[in-house]
Scaffold this motif. Structure first.
Motif, mmCIF file in Angstrom:
data_model
loop_
_atom_site.group_PDB
_atom_site.id
_atom_site.type_symbol
_atom_site.label_atom_id
_atom_site.label_comp_id
_atom_site.label_asym_id
_atom_site.label_seq_id
_atom_site.Cartn_x
_atom_site.Cartn_y
_atom_site.Cartn_z
ATOM 1 N N GLY A 1 16.757 17.379 -0.097
ATOM 2 C CA GLY A 1 15.645 16.635 0.357
ATOM 3 C C GLY A 1 15.945 16.337 1.775
ATOM 4 N N GLU A 2 14.662 15.866 2.450
ATOM 5 C CA GLU A 2 14.615 15.274 3.962
ATOM 6 C C GLU A 2 15.598 14.026 3.816
ATOM 7 O OE1 GLU A 2 13.951 17.032 6.437
ATOM 8 O OE2 GLU A 2 12.864 18.621 5.476
ATOM 9 N N LEU B 1 23.234 30.703 -10.740
ATOM 10 C CA LEU B 1 22.089 30.593 -9.878
ATOM 11 C C LEU B 1 20.875 30.051 -10.771
ATOM 12 C CD1 LEU B 1 20.245 31.413 -7.566
ATOM 13 C CD2 LEU B 1 19.969 33.783 -8.897
ATOM 14 N N THR B 2 20.517 28.861 -10.282
ATOM 15 C CA THR B 2 19.201 28.038 -10.934
ATOM 16 C C THR B 2 18.105 28.771 -11.017
ATOM 17 O OG1 THR B 2 18.802 26.753 -8.713
ATOM 18 C CG2 THR B 2 20.586 26.019 -10.308
ATOM 19 N N HIS B 3 17.462 29.502 -9.829
ATOM 20 C CA HIS B 3 16.398 30.120 -10.175
ATOM 21 C C HIS B 3 16.280 31.032 -8.586
ATOM 22 C CE1 HIS B 3 15.348 26.517 -7.519
ATOM 23 N NE2 HIS B 3 14.178 27.127 -7.256
ATOM 24 N N ALA B 4 15.108 31.810 -9.100
ATOM 25 C CA ALA B 4 14.788 32.880 -7.921
ATOM 26 C C ALA B 4 14.331 32.703 -6.556
ATOM 27 C CB ALA B 4 14.048 34.032 -8.597
ATOM 28 N N HIS B 5 13.912 31.397 -6.177
ATOM 29 C CA HIS B 5 13.266 31.206 -4.910
ATOM 30 C C HIS B 5 14.146 31.277 -3.909
ATOM 31 C CE1 HIS B 5 9.792 28.491 -6.356
ATOM 32 N NE2 HIS B 5 9.603 29.669 -5.935
ATOM 33 N N ILE B 6 13.873 31.868 -2.649
ATOM 34 C CA ILE B 6 14.810 32.394 -1.740
ATOM 35 C C ILE B 6 15.451 31.270 -0.986
ATOM 36 C CG2 ILE B 6 14.705 33.123 0.774
ATOM 37 C CD1 ILE B 6 14.753 35.360 -1.382
ATOM 38 N N ASP B 7 15.301 30.073 -1.334
ATOM 39 C CA ASP B 7 15.948 28.985 -0.689
ATOM 40 C C ASP B 7 17.367 28.598 -1.700
ATOM 41 O OD1 ASP B 7 13.897 27.762 -2.368
ATOM 42 O OD2 ASP B 7 14.442 25.851 -1.626
ATOM 43 N N HIS B 8 17.417 29.234 -2.638
ATOM 44 C CA HIS B 8 18.399 28.934 -3.761
ATOM 45 C C HIS B 8 18.911 30.498 -3.880
ATOM 46 C CE1 HIS B 8 17.327 24.977 -5.288
ATOM 47 N NE2 HIS B 8 16.387 25.368 -4.704
ATOM 48 N N ALA C 1 23.136 30.182 -3.912
ATOM 49 C CA ALA C 1 23.586 30.711 -2.440
ATOM 50 C C ALA C 1 22.145 30.966 -1.901
ATOM 51 C CB ALA C 1 24.414 31.948 -2.535
ATOM 52 N N GLY C 2 21.313 29.840 -1.296
ATOM 53 C CA GLY C 2 20.154 30.056 -0.792
ATOM 54 C C GLY C 2 20.076 30.252 0.716
ATOM 55 N N LEU C 3 19.075 30.538 1.319
ATOM 56 C CA LEU C 3 18.589 30.690 2.819
ATOM 57 C C LEU C 3 18.163 29.358 3.313
ATOM 58 C CD1 LEU C 3 16.952 34.240 3.352
ATOM 59 C CD2 LEU C 3 19.092 33.439 4.210
ATOM 60 N N ALA D 1 21.635 19.730 2.067
ATOM 61 C CA ALA D 1 22.312 18.447 2.108
ATOM 62 C C ALA D 1 21.814 17.994 3.467
ATOM 63 C CB ALA D 1 23.813 18.433 2.004
ATOM 64 N N GLY D 2 20.997 16.927 3.569
ATOM 65 C CA GLY D 2 20.331 16.450 4.559
ATOM 66 C C GLY D 2 19.201 17.366 5.099
ATOM 67 N N HIS D 3 19.036 18.595 3.962
ATOM 68 C CA HIS D 3 17.760 19.722 4.348
ATOM 69 C C HIS D 3 17.197 19.861 2.889
ATOM 70 C CE1 HIS D 3 19.482 20.888 8.318
ATOM 71 N NE2 HIS D 3 20.647 20.491 7.734
ATOM 72 N N VAL D 4 15.905 20.356 2.875
ATOM 73 C CA VAL D 4 15.519 20.918 1.531
ATOM 74 C C VAL D 4 15.770 22.240 1.273
ATOM 75 C CG1 VAL D 4 13.223 21.528 0.644
ATOM 76 C CG2 VAL D 4 13.387 19.437 2.119
ATOM 77 N N THR D 5 16.211 23.194 2.115
ATOM 78 C CA THR D 5 16.540 24.387 2.145
ATOM 79 C C THR D 5 17.995 24.780 2.183
ATOM 80 O OG1 THR D 5 16.141 25.300 4.205
ATOM 81 C CG2 THR D 5 14.312 25.161 2.742
ATOM 82 N N GLY D 6 18.531 25.947 1.797
ATOM 83 C CA GLY D 6 19.852 26.537 1.952
ATOM 84 C C GLY D 6 20.689 26.141 0.758
#
Length: 465
Positions: free
Chosen positions: A434-435, A59-66, A30-32, A9-14
């Motif tokens: 998103g940014e 969990l939506t998918h495996a990418h580390i930001d998720h 629960a992403g990084l 939220a205000g970020h692309v990651t995490g």
């Protein structure tokens, strides 16, 4: 029902969202946080939440930001089921263990600096062993399977087309005598990958939590990406040089391998004949493991992939490099070749060693096939740096650096909008992932064009639905 935005939220990651229906509490993702030092600090600064009190995680998918904070929340006391698709569980088995190793290595480096400064050592966010423990809580289900999370909450996954096993979520929440539908887009694909099918559609929902990674941009030159990649490879070959392809180990590497294979199979020309002769080295243990997982789920991928049978990523000239010794040997091999290696932003992994040994050579070509965040080595190369520092050594950049657009796994602004516009009965759209500028522009387009109320989420805020 309340939703609290704990990341992306205000970020692309995490990516991390806490949902509380009054009787059931659970997380979506629960992403990084990834990127700057300030962003990574957020990984252990989540508001005071009792993770042991949560019922589940979806969990939506495996990418580390998720997925990357799952071992950490298990350390904090979470012991519920982690619902995901079968491919997502398989990919997390390698990605989370790798992330644990990275956390340990970075922590060791940090503690060396703290020791020299007279400071007490600190613990890593989590370790590889923590990741192994967390994986015991994963509970895979199929797309479209109806899952009853509790008496008042059910859900199902739909194919998001972003990554092998990626999903959007449709939640069904019983509210007194009515059932409300809340959808989470996850990360949506753009329908142009050779590997993935187009994202499924949602016919109807009351509320939507919507990503906006490319909410203010459209992808360009998608149809030219394969030809551009082959041109770069052949240019390096003609000059007797090496093509270096920094690539994300999961998804992008497999896409690049298949792009080369597909070009050879669909072209009967001089370029194709030359391409058949160039040695290709896949030099990333994580990418090797990921490729095996992709092969095992080839029946879950696009129709085009299935036409190639059980070996969609095999090539006659492909060598799989596992050992460190064989990786080092590549830097003493002066013949023309292609090296595909992680990390995708050139910040870690074996690609840094190959860049150190090849950037100073004018006949080296570097093909950038993914997003490069600010303050990364990859971004510096894209920005035209004439010298860079790698492992405390200054390296002159004489190589040819090429940015090859079109390989993004994310839907762009037009594709995101089209996906939303097909959903009926929407009362509100919460824009996340998103940014700030991208989220604001995308939210405004939805509100002014579709007449649907929108809200751009802020980090840690709680919203009543």
């Amino acid at each position: 029902m309340q939703i609290q935005f704990l990341g992306a939220a205000g970020h692309v990651t995490g990516s991390m969202y806490l949902i509380n229906t009054g009787t059931t509490k659970f997380l979506v993702d629960a992403g990084l946080f990834q990127g700057t030092a300030d962003e990574t600090k957020l990984n252990s600064e989540t508001p005071d939440i009792d993770f042991s009190d949560l019922d589940a995680l979806i969990l939506t998918h495996a990418h580390i930001d998720h997925s990357g904070r799952i071992p950490w929340i298990v350390k904090q006391g979470f012991h519920g089921k982690v619902y995901c698709t079968h491919p997502t569980k398989s990919l997390c088995e390698i990605l989370l263990r790798d992330s644990g190793k990275i956390q340990e290595a970075e922590n060791e480096w940090e503690n060396k600096k703290r020791k020299r400064a007279g400071l007490e050592p600190i613990d890593p966010l989590y370790t590889e062993d923590d990741a192994i423990i967390a994986l015991q809580y994963f509970y895979p289900v199929n797309y479209s399977a109806q899952v009853q999370l509790s008496k008042d909450v059910g859900f199902e996954f739909g194919n998001a087309g972003h990554l092998l096993g990626s999903a959007f979520i449709k939640l069904y929440v019983k509210d007194e005598n009515t059932i409300k539908t809340i959808a989470f887009s996850g990360d949506l694909g753009n329908g142009t990958s050779f590997l993935e099918e187009n994202p499924d559609v949602i016919e109807s929902a009351d509320y939507l939590i919507m990503e906006s990674t490319y909410g203010n941009r459209t992808h360009k030159n998608i149809e030219l990406r394969g030809d551009r990649l082959i041109d770069v490879i052949l240019s390096a070959y003609k000059s007797g040089g090496t093509t270096l392809i920094p690539s994300f180990a999961v998804g992008r590497t497999q896409e690049i391998l298949f792009e080369i294979k597909h070009y050879i199979h669909t072209h009967d020309n001089e370029a194709s004949e030359r391409l058949k002769k160039i040695p290709i080295y896949l030099d990333s243990p994580l990418a090797l493991d990921a490729t095996e997982i992709y092969k095992s789920y080839s029946d879950k991928m696009s129709d085009l992939i299935q036409e190639y049978g059980t070996s969609p990523f095999s090539l006659e000239t492909l060598t799989l490099v596992n050992s460190v010794e064989d990786s080092i040997k590549l830097n003493f091999n002066q013949s023309p070749k292609i090296i595909i290696s992680a990390s995708g932003m050139c910040e870690a992994g074996r690609i840094k060693h190959h860049l150190k040994h090849n950037l100073w050579k004018p006949n080296t070509h570097v093909a950038i096939v993914g997003y490069q965040a600010e303050d990364t080595l990859g971004r510096a190369l894209l920005n035209g740096a004439t010298e860079v520092v790698i492992y405390d050594q200054t390296i002159a950049v004489k190589a040819n650096v090429h940015k090859i657009d079109g390989f993004s796994g994310h839907a762009d602004a037009t594709q995101l909008f089209n996906w939303v516009s097909h959903i009926k009965n929407l009362k509100k759209v919460c824009v996340v992932h998103g940014e700030p500028e991208s989220s604001m522009i995308f939210a405004k387009k939805i509100e002014t064009t579709l007449g649907i109320e929108t809200h751009v989420a802020k980090l840690y805020e709680t919203l009543d639905l």
